[in-house]
Motif scaffolding. Structure first.
Motif, mmCIF file in Angstrom:
data_model
loop_
_atom_site.group_PDB
_atom_site.id
_atom_site.type_symbol
_atom_site.label_atom_id
_atom_site.label_comp_id
_atom_site.label_asym_id
_atom_site.label_seq_id
_atom_site.Cartn_x
_atom_site.Cartn_y
_atom_site.Cartn_z
ATOM 1 N N SER A 244 6.876 -2.666 -2.018
ATOM 2 C CA SER A 244 6.187 -1.172 -2.325
ATOM 3 C C SER A 244 6.854 -0.119 -1.346
ATOM 4 C CB SER A 244 4.779 -1.328 -1.883
ATOM 5 O OG SER A 244 4.193 -2.211 -2.987
ATOM 6 N N THR A 245 7.086 -0.280 0.009
ATOM 7 C CA THR A 245 7.863 0.609 0.863
ATOM 8 C C THR A 245 8.962 0.968 0.570
ATOM 9 O OG1 THR A 245 8.075 -1.081 2.193
ATOM 10 C CG2 THR A 245 6.168 0.143 2.830
ATOM 11 N N GLY A 246 9.728 0.107 -0.058
ATOM 12 C CA GLY A 246 11.090 0.150 -0.507
ATOM 13 C C GLY A 246 11.072 1.323 -1.830
ATOM 14 N N ALA A 247 10.153 1.002 -2.780
ATOM 15 C CA ALA A 247 10.026 1.658 -3.796
ATOM 16 C C ALA A 247 9.405 3.267 -3.344
ATOM 17 C CB ALA A 247 8.921 1.093 -4.835
ATOM 18 N N ALA A 248 8.842 3.319 -2.391
ATOM 19 C CA ALA A 248 8.310 4.582 -1.837
ATOM 20 C C ALA A 248 9.522 5.504 -1.344
ATOM 21 C CB ALA A 248 7.251 4.318 -1.112
ATOM 22 N N ARG A 249 10.276 4.616 -0.570
ATOM 23 C CA ARG A 249 11.517 5.406 -0.036
ATOM 24 C C ARG A 249 12.270 5.793 -1.013
ATOM 25 N NH1 ARG A 249 12.473 5.207 5.737
ATOM 26 N NH2 ARG A 249 14.415 5.659 5.069
ATOM 27 N N ARG A 250 12.527 4.919 -1.866
ATOM 28 C CA ARG A 250 13.568 5.305 -2.906
ATOM 29 C C ARG A 250 12.968 6.523 -3.864
ATOM 30 N NH1 ARG A 250 13.178 0.926 -5.444
ATOM 31 N NH2 ARG A 250 12.030 1.550 -6.940
ATOM 32 N N ASP A 251 11.842 6.739 -4.033
ATOM 33 C CA ASP A 251 11.397 7.643 -4.851
ATOM 34 C C ASP A 251 10.826 8.907 -3.936
ATOM 35 O OD1 ASP A 251 11.756 5.974 -7.042
ATOM 36 O OD2 ASP A 251 9.710 5.373 -7.132
ATOM 37 N N ARG A 252 10.981 8.516 -2.638
ATOM 38 C CA ARG A 252 10.488 9.762 -1.778
ATOM 39 C C ARG A 252 8.858 10.135 -2.082
ATOM 40 N NH1 ARG A 252 14.163 11.142 1.821
ATOM 41 N NH2 ARG A 252 13.020 12.692 2.429
ATOM 42 N N ARG A 253 8.180 8.964 -1.980
ATOM 43 C CA ARG A 253 6.860 9.205 -2.378
ATOM 44 C C ARG A 253 5.834 8.562 -1.126
ATOM 45 N NH1 ARG A 253 5.828 11.195 -7.409
ATOM 46 N NH2 ARG A 253 3.601 10.691 -7.168
ATOM 47 N N PRO A 254 4.785 9.105 -0.662
ATOM 48 C CA PRO A 254 3.963 8.655 0.070
ATOM 49 C C PRO A 254 3.239 7.176 -0.051
ATOM 50 C CG PRO A 254 2.657 10.167 -0.917
ATOM 51 C CD PRO A 254 3.998 10.309 -1.436
ATOM 52 N N ILE A 255 3.280 6.444 0.898
ATOM 53 C CA ILE A 255 2.498 5.173 0.664
ATOM 54 C C ILE A 255 1.624 4.802 1.841
ATOM 55 C CG2 ILE A 255 4.527 4.013 1.427
ATOM 56 C CD1 ILE A 255 3.683 1.762 -0.299
ATOM 57 N N ALA A 256 0.364 4.368 1.723
ATOM 58 C CA ALA A 256 -0.640 4.108 2.655
ATOM 59 C C ALA A 256 -0.916 2.712 2.992
ATOM 60 C CB ALA A 256 -1.697 5.044 2.649
ATOM 61 N N VAL A 257 -0.986 2.259 4.280
ATOM 62 C CA VAL A 257 -1.617 0.931 4.394
ATOM 63 C C VAL A 257 -2.857 1.190 5.205
ATOM 64 C CG1 VAL A 257 -1.259 -1.089 6.021
ATOM 65 C CG2 VAL A 257 0.321 -0.372 4.287
ATOM 66 N N ILE A 258 -4.049 0.402 4.996
ATOM 67 C CA ILE A 258 -5.479 0.394 5.796
ATOM 68 C C ILE A 258 -5.509 -0.916 6.002
ATOM 69 C CG2 ILE A 258 -7.854 0.867 5.319
ATOM 70 C CD1 ILE A 258 -7.248 2.831 3.375
ATOM 71 N N MET A 259 -5.568 -1.025 7.573
ATOM 72 C CA MET A 259 -6.048 -2.367 7.992
ATOM 73 C C MET A 259 -7.524 -2.423 8.195
ATOM 74 S SD MET A 259 -3.434 -4.551 8.532
ATOM 75 C CE MET A 259 -4.191 -5.704 10.092
ATOM 76 N N VAL A 260 -8.354 -3.426 7.856
ATOM 77 C CA VAL A 260 -9.701 -3.684 7.782
ATOM 78 C C VAL A 260 -9.958 -4.877 8.900
ATOM 79 C CG1 VAL A 260 -11.789 -3.832 6.544
ATOM 80 C CG2 VAL A 260 -9.874 -2.501 5.586
ATOM 81 N N ASP A 261 -10.957 -4.495 9.663
ATOM 82 C CA ASP A 261 -11.664 -5.901 10.433
ATOM 83 C C ASP A 261 -12.886 -5.760 10.332
ATOM 84 O OD1 ASP A 261 -10.773 -7.788 12.634
ATOM 85 O OD2 ASP A 261 -12.600 -6.640 13.385
ATOM 86 N N VAL A 262 -13.806 -7.011 10.210
ATOM 87 C CA VAL A 262 -15.109 -7.151 10.036
ATOM 88 C C VAL A 262 -15.666 -7.200 11.341
ATOM 89 C CG1 VAL A 262 -16.797 -8.490 9.218
ATOM 90 C CG2 VAL A 262 -14.941 -8.399 7.824
ATOM 91 N N ASP A 263 -16.674 -6.138 11.972
ATOM 92 C CA ASP A 263 -16.950 -5.867 13.113
ATOM 93 C C ASP A 263 -17.804 -7.165 13.869
ATOM 94 O OD1 ASP A 263 -15.768 -3.428 13.193
ATOM 95 O OD2 ASP A 263 -17.579 -2.413 12.491
ATOM 96 N N GLN A 264 -17.626 -7.543 14.765
ATOM 97 C CA GLN A 264 -18.223 -8.460 15.602
ATOM 98 C C GLN A 264 -18.554 -9.768 14.567
ATOM 99 O OE1 GLN A 264 -21.330 -5.974 16.730
ATOM 100 N NE2 GLN A 264 -20.673 -5.874 18.606
ATOM 101 N N PHE A 265 -17.260 -10.338 13.985
ATOM 102 C CA PHE A 265 -17.413 -11.333 13.123
ATOM 103 C C PHE A 265 -17.756 -12.569 13.814
ATOM 104 C CE2 PHE A 265 -15.846 -14.561 10.018
ATOM 105 C CZ PHE A 265 -16.867 -14.289 8.976
#
Length: 398
Positions: A228-249
Motif C-alpha cells: 500500500s505504501t509503495g502504491a501511495a508513493r508511486r501515485d503520490r497520494r496520502p496514506i494513513a496508519v492508525i495503531m490501536v491499543d486496548v486500554d489497561q487490557f
C-alpha cells in the motif's frame, strides 16, 4: 461402461476420504453413479419401462452435478431443485404419442439437461475464490456440453416436423451412454483439480488470518503495508496508519479472565472494522491487544476523524471494565500519515517508518491519559528511538 462408472466414482470417493468436509464430492459421485446405472438399465432393459427409468435418472444425475457445484461454491444444495427436470420429463411422457416418437423423448431430455448444466456454471463461477485453471476448465466443459445439448435438442425438435436427415441412430443408446460417461470421467478429474485449488487457496488465506478475531494477522499487515505504501508513493497520494491499543487490557484479563478477554478482543475487532470505510481501509490485528488500520487516500484531518470514529465505536459497545478509566473498555490510538513531499513528514518515507510513527503517536496518547487519539507530527521524530524500526519506548504504559 461399468469400469468407467467405477473409475469415476472411486476417483471422487478416494479424495473425499482424505477430506470429508468436501460434500461436493459426494454429490458428484451420486451424479456419476445414477447416470451410469441409468444407461446400464437401459441397455439391459430395452423396453418401455427402461426408457421411463433411464431419462429421468440421467436428468437426476445432472441435478446432482448442479448440487455438487453449489456445494463447491460454498452454497447450500437446493434439494427441491433436484427432481424438477425429471418431473418435467415424466409429465411430458404423459402426453399421448410421446413414447412413439424417439426424437421427442431425446429432445425433451437434451433440452432439460442444458439448463441443469448452465445452472451448475452459474453456481460455480461467481464464487469469491480466485478463478484458476480448474474452475475455468470445469466451467468451460459444462458450457460446451450445455451448448451441445441445446443444439441437439433443438435439431430433434425440428426433425419431428421437418425431416432434416438427422436420425435417432446418431443418438442411439450405446453412443449416448459412452458420451455421457466420458463427460463424467473428464469432469471427475477436472472437478477434483478445482477442489484442490480451492483447498490450497483456503489454507493460504488461513495463514494470513487471525484465528481469534477473524481479522488479517501481522503477516498480512507486513505485506499489505509494503504494497500500500509503495502504491501511495508511486501515485503520490496520502496514506494513513492508525495503531490501536486496548486500554489497561492486562487489568481486564486479571479481573474477568482470559475467555472474557478473548470475547472482548472479538468485540473490539468488530467495532474497529465496522467503523471504517471498507473500500479504503483495512483493519488487522497486530498482536495481543493491539490493532492496526491502513487507510488509503487519507490526509491527517480525515485520519483523525476516522480514529475518533473508531474510539467512539468501541465506547458505544459499553464493554464493562471496572478497572478501566471510565467503567468500560476504551482504546488509545496513534495516527500517522505519509504524504508528499516526503522529506517534510518527520522521516516517514516508507511502510516501516509510517508504522513506527503511528506507534510513537500511540505512545503519546497513552502517556497523556489514554482513551484518546494522537497525531504524529515532525516534532515527535527526535523523541522516537527510531522511525526505521518499530521500538516500544515504554512497555510500562501498555
Amino acid at each position: 461402461m461399468s469400469l468407467v462408472i467405477l473409475a469415476t466414482c472411486l476417483n471422487y470417493l478416494v479424495i473425499w476420504f482424505q477430506n470429508r468436509q468436501q460434500s461436493a464430492l459426494l454429490w458428484m459421485t451420486a451424479g456419476s453413479l445414477i447416470s451410469g446405472l441409468a444407461f446400464i438399465v437401459r441397455l439391459t432393459w430395452p423396453g418401455l419401462d427402461g426408457i421411463i427409468f433411464a431419462h429421468p435418472a440421467v436428468l437426476t444425475g445432472l441435478g446432482c452435478v448442479w448440487m455438487g457445484c453449489r456445494s463447491a461454491a460454498g452454497q447450500r444444495p437446493w434439494l427441491p431443485g433436484l427432481p424438477i427436470a425429471s418431473a418435467i420429463w415424466l409429465l411430458l411422457a404423459c402426453i399421448p404419442g410421446f413414447f412413439e416418437i424417439p426424437s421427442a423423448r431425446y429432445a425433451a431430455a437434451y433440452l432439460l439437461a442444458a439448463p441443469l448444466l448452465l445452472l451448475s456454471v452459474s453456481a460455480l463461477w461467481p464464487s469469491p475464490i480466485p478463478k484458476r485453471a480448474g474452475r475455468r476448465f470445469v466451467s468451460a466443459l459444462l458450457i460446451v456440453i450445455a451448448a451441445l445439448c441445446l443444439i441437439w435438442g433443438l435439431l430433434q425438435c425440428v426433425s419431428m416436423v421437418h425431416p432434416i436427415g438427422i436420425g435417432v441412430d446418431l443418438i442411439a443408446v450405446p453412443v449416448s451412454a459412452f458420451a455421457i460417461m466420458g463427460f463424467y470421467l473428464v469432469l471427475s478429474f477436472a472437478f477434483v483439480a478445482l477442489l484442490k485449488e480451492q483447498s490450497e487457496w483456503a489454507h493460504g488465506r488461513a495463514a494470513f488470518k487471525d484465528a481469534l478475531t477473524g481479522l488479517p494477522n501481522r503477516r498480512h499487515l507486513d505485506e499489505s503495508l509494503t504494497r500500500s505504501t509503495g502504491a501511495a508513493r508511486r501515485d503520490r497520494r496520502p496514506i494513513a496508519v492508525i495503531m490501536v491499543d486496548v486500554d489497561q487490557f492486562k487489568a481486564y484479563n486479571d479481573r474477568y479472565g482470559h475467555p472474557a478477554g478473548d470475547a472482548c478482543l472479538r468485540i473490539v475487532a468488530g467495532c474497529l472494522r465496522d467503523s471504517l470505510p471498507h473500500d479504503l481501509a483495512e483493519v488487522m490485528r497486530y498482536g495481543g491487544e493491539e490493532f492496526t488500520a491502513i487507510i488509503r487516500d487519507t490526509d491527517e484531518i480525515e485520519a483523525m476523524t476516522l480514529a475518533e470514529r473508531m474510539r467512539d465505536s468501541v465506547a458505544a459497545a459499553q464493554i464493562p471494565h471496572d478497572g478501566g478509566l471510565v467503567g468500560f473498555v476504551s482504546i488509545s490510538l496513534g495516527v500517522a500519515v505519509m504524504a508528499p513531499p516526503y522529506d517534510q513528514t518527520g522521516g516517514i518515507v516508507d511502510g516501516t517508518s509510517l508504522l513506527a510513527a503511528a506507534d510513537r503517536a500511540l505512545y503519546r496518547a497513552k502517556e497523556t491519559g489514554r482513551n484518546r487519539s494522537a497525531l504524529f507530527t515532525a516534532a515527535d521524530a527526535p523523541d522516537a528511538t527510531s522511525l526505521n524500526g518499530r521500538t516500544r519506548i515504554s512497555p510500562g504504559l501498555a
